[in-house]
Design a protein around this motif. Structure first.
Motif: not given
Length: 550
Positions: A63-73
């Motif tokens: 979940k942390k990784m996916l949250l970071n991904f969405e932030k970068k997007v």
């Protein structure tokens, strides 16, 4: 079983393994230990053993990784909107996004967590990135987000990984299909330049995603083809480019799509695909493929043609496209394509729908090429059917000609059996005894199995009987039925000398008329599905009438 999967199993590696092997320096089979001492080798092995294991992925970490991904997007999209004409302003965010996508490959090690990708809407974010407008970045050769996303999805959809946890994988693939993943992938394919190695690898990985989805979800074959994939595959197969792995892979995916889908066969016909296949195969009428990969592609194209000819609409296109003339020429040229051309001719003529092709085949002097093959089956080449399969195909072609030809074409066909003191009748009886022996051996084995079932107190139900019948067909019963059908047909409708020769050989070799009649009654009782019950009943009556005349 899908074609590519079976091919990979035979070769002992997967498509992805082949890709990785192609990226690693050094020729296949090269000894990478040359010049390395035993001491250095031990040090290297120790370093590998001492290397810390990669951290295992858990729900919180994902979940942390996916949250970071969405932030970068979000950051990348924001800067793109703010500086649409200044790529250097959002270059850093582009690279950061690419790095996160690379980190996400670890998710493939935990397929049981795939449902989180769906719950957090990550799948849709990835699909949106496939349409990422980063042509300016491509010019600078710094990043290619859509290719990075393709690489990630290819890893997530690996066939073995999906099968590890079917429930979570079902949720992931459902979400991808809802997002029209194939249509998005095809749009992305149109933007890729295969002269650039990175983009050529992106095409390969895209096709691998499609294959993975089709293997996990065979039911989506029709839907997949209709999302622009069929058009793209035909365009790629006929592209005037040097033969490469992507052309081979395109032919494999095309064969998979056509394998079990009538809708896809019709779609290919509507897209002028029959002409495309014939044009590509025409290259092999006088020249053999250059290597085993090109041989495989040629076989894939022949398989595609055979699948398409199961639809009557495509048979007329095959006829108009002079497919019969091309296949007949391949038979004469005796190149590697010959054996597969025999298989195509069989598919084009079988059943009442093959009537026009049968008549035309006689008109183009096809009897001059098919009967020498009937007399002596060519040996197995590097491509195409085996010798026994060729005997089946050739027998089936002659049976179809007898069933469908009329007037002068039929007379020309029957007269072939009187040539050279009825040598073709002798060959026919030779095949009869050969396959009768094969079937008797199979029957003996099946009877022993039935006896064992009986001894164990188990009954032989209808499903098992069907399985036994299929085994008998595979053992040679189908070819025997075709040979005996030809025997009955030419005895009933040809010159009287033919029947006299048949009876003479049967008496000489101790053959049984009763046995032949029994085989043909069984054949009539098991005729496959026709387009309607009336056609089936008419054919049964015709065969039984021939049996009674014999």
């Amino acid at each position: 079983t899908q074609k590519r999967k079976s091919y990979d199993n035979e070769q002992g590696d997967s498509g992805r393994d082949r890709k990785r092997r192609g990226q690693v320096g050094g020729a296949v089979g090269q000894n990478t230990n040359v010049g390395i001492s035993e001491e250095e080798r031990e040090k290297i092995l120790q370093m590998v053993e001492d290397e810390p294991e990669a951290p295992t992925m858990d729900e919180m970490g994902l979940k942390k990784m996916l949250l970071n991904f969405e932030k970068k997007v979000y950051k990348n999209q924001e800067q793109r909107i703010k500086y649409p004409d200044l790529p250097e302003k959002f270059m850093e965010s582009e690279l950061e996004l690419n790095d996160v996508i690379q980190e996400m490959h670890v998710i493939a090690t935990a397929p049981e967590l795939y449902h989180i990708l769906v719950d957090l809407n990550t799948v849709q974010s990835l699909l949106q990135l496939l349409a990422h407008d980063n042509t300016d970045i491509l010019v600078l050769k710094l990043s290619h987000i859509s290719i990075a996303v393709v690489d990630l999805i290819q890893e997530l959809t690996d066939a073995d990984t999906l099968n590890e946890n079917e429930e979570a994988s079902q949720a992931l693939t459902d979400s991808m299909l809802e997002g029209q993943i194939v249509a998005v992938l095809v749009q992305n394919l149109d933007r890729l330049d295969e002269n650039v190695k990175e983009e050529s690898d992106g095409v390969h990985n895209t096709l691998n995603i499609v294959e993975n989805l089709l293997e996990f979800r065979p039911d989506i074959s029709t839907e997949t083809a209709q999302q622009g994939l069929m058009q793209w595959l035909l365009k790629r197969v006929k592209a005037k480019m040097p033969f490469d792995g992507n052309k081979l892979y395109s032919s494999e995916i095309l064969a998979i799509l056509l394998q079990n889908s009538d809708e896809n066969r019709l779609l290919l016909g509507d897209l002028d695909g029959i002409d495309v296949l014939l044009q590509q195969l025409a290259a092999y009428k006088r020249h053999d493929p250059n290597n085993k990969e090109e041989i495989e592609m040629m076989e894939n194209l022949f398989d595609c043609l055979c699948s398409c000819l199961m639809r009557n609409e495509n048979r007329s296109k095959f006829l108009k496209g002079e497919g019969l003339q091309l296949m007949n020429l391949m038979l004469r040229e005796k190149k590697m394509s010959r054996n597969s051309a025999i298989k195509v001719l069989n598919h084009s003529m079988t059943g009442p729908e093959g009537g026009d092709n049968c008549q035309k085949f006689v008109d183009i002097l096809g009897l001059r090429t098919i009967f020498p093959l009937f007399m002596k089956i060519p040996s197995k080449s590097k491509a195409g059917p085996t010798s026994n399969e060729l005997e089946e195909h050739v027998s089936s072609i002659i049976a179809s000609l007898l069933r469908n030809c009329q007037s002068t074409q039929r007379q020309r066909l029957l007269s072939k059996f009187t040539e050279n003191d009825h040598e073709k009748v002798e060959r026919l009886l030779e095949l009869h005894f050969k396959y009768l022996d094969k079937v008797r051996r199979a029957d003996d084995q099946i009877e022993r199995e039935k006896l064992r079932y009986k001894q164990r107190g188990e009954s032989v139900d209808d499903d098992l009987e069907d399985e036994f019948y299929i085994r008998r067909l595979d053992a040679g019963l189908f070819t025997l039925q075709l040979v005996d059908y030809i025997m009955l047909e030419i005895s009933a409708t040809g010159p009287s000398s033919i029947k006299h020769k048949v009876m003479q050989i049967l008496n000489m070799r101790g053959g049984s008329i009763k046995s032949i009649r029994s085989i043909m009654r069984e054949y009539a009782g098991n005729i496959g599905d026709a387009k309607d019950s009336k056609s089936r009943e008419d054919e049964q009556e015709r065969i039984l009438e021939l049996v009674n005349k014999f």
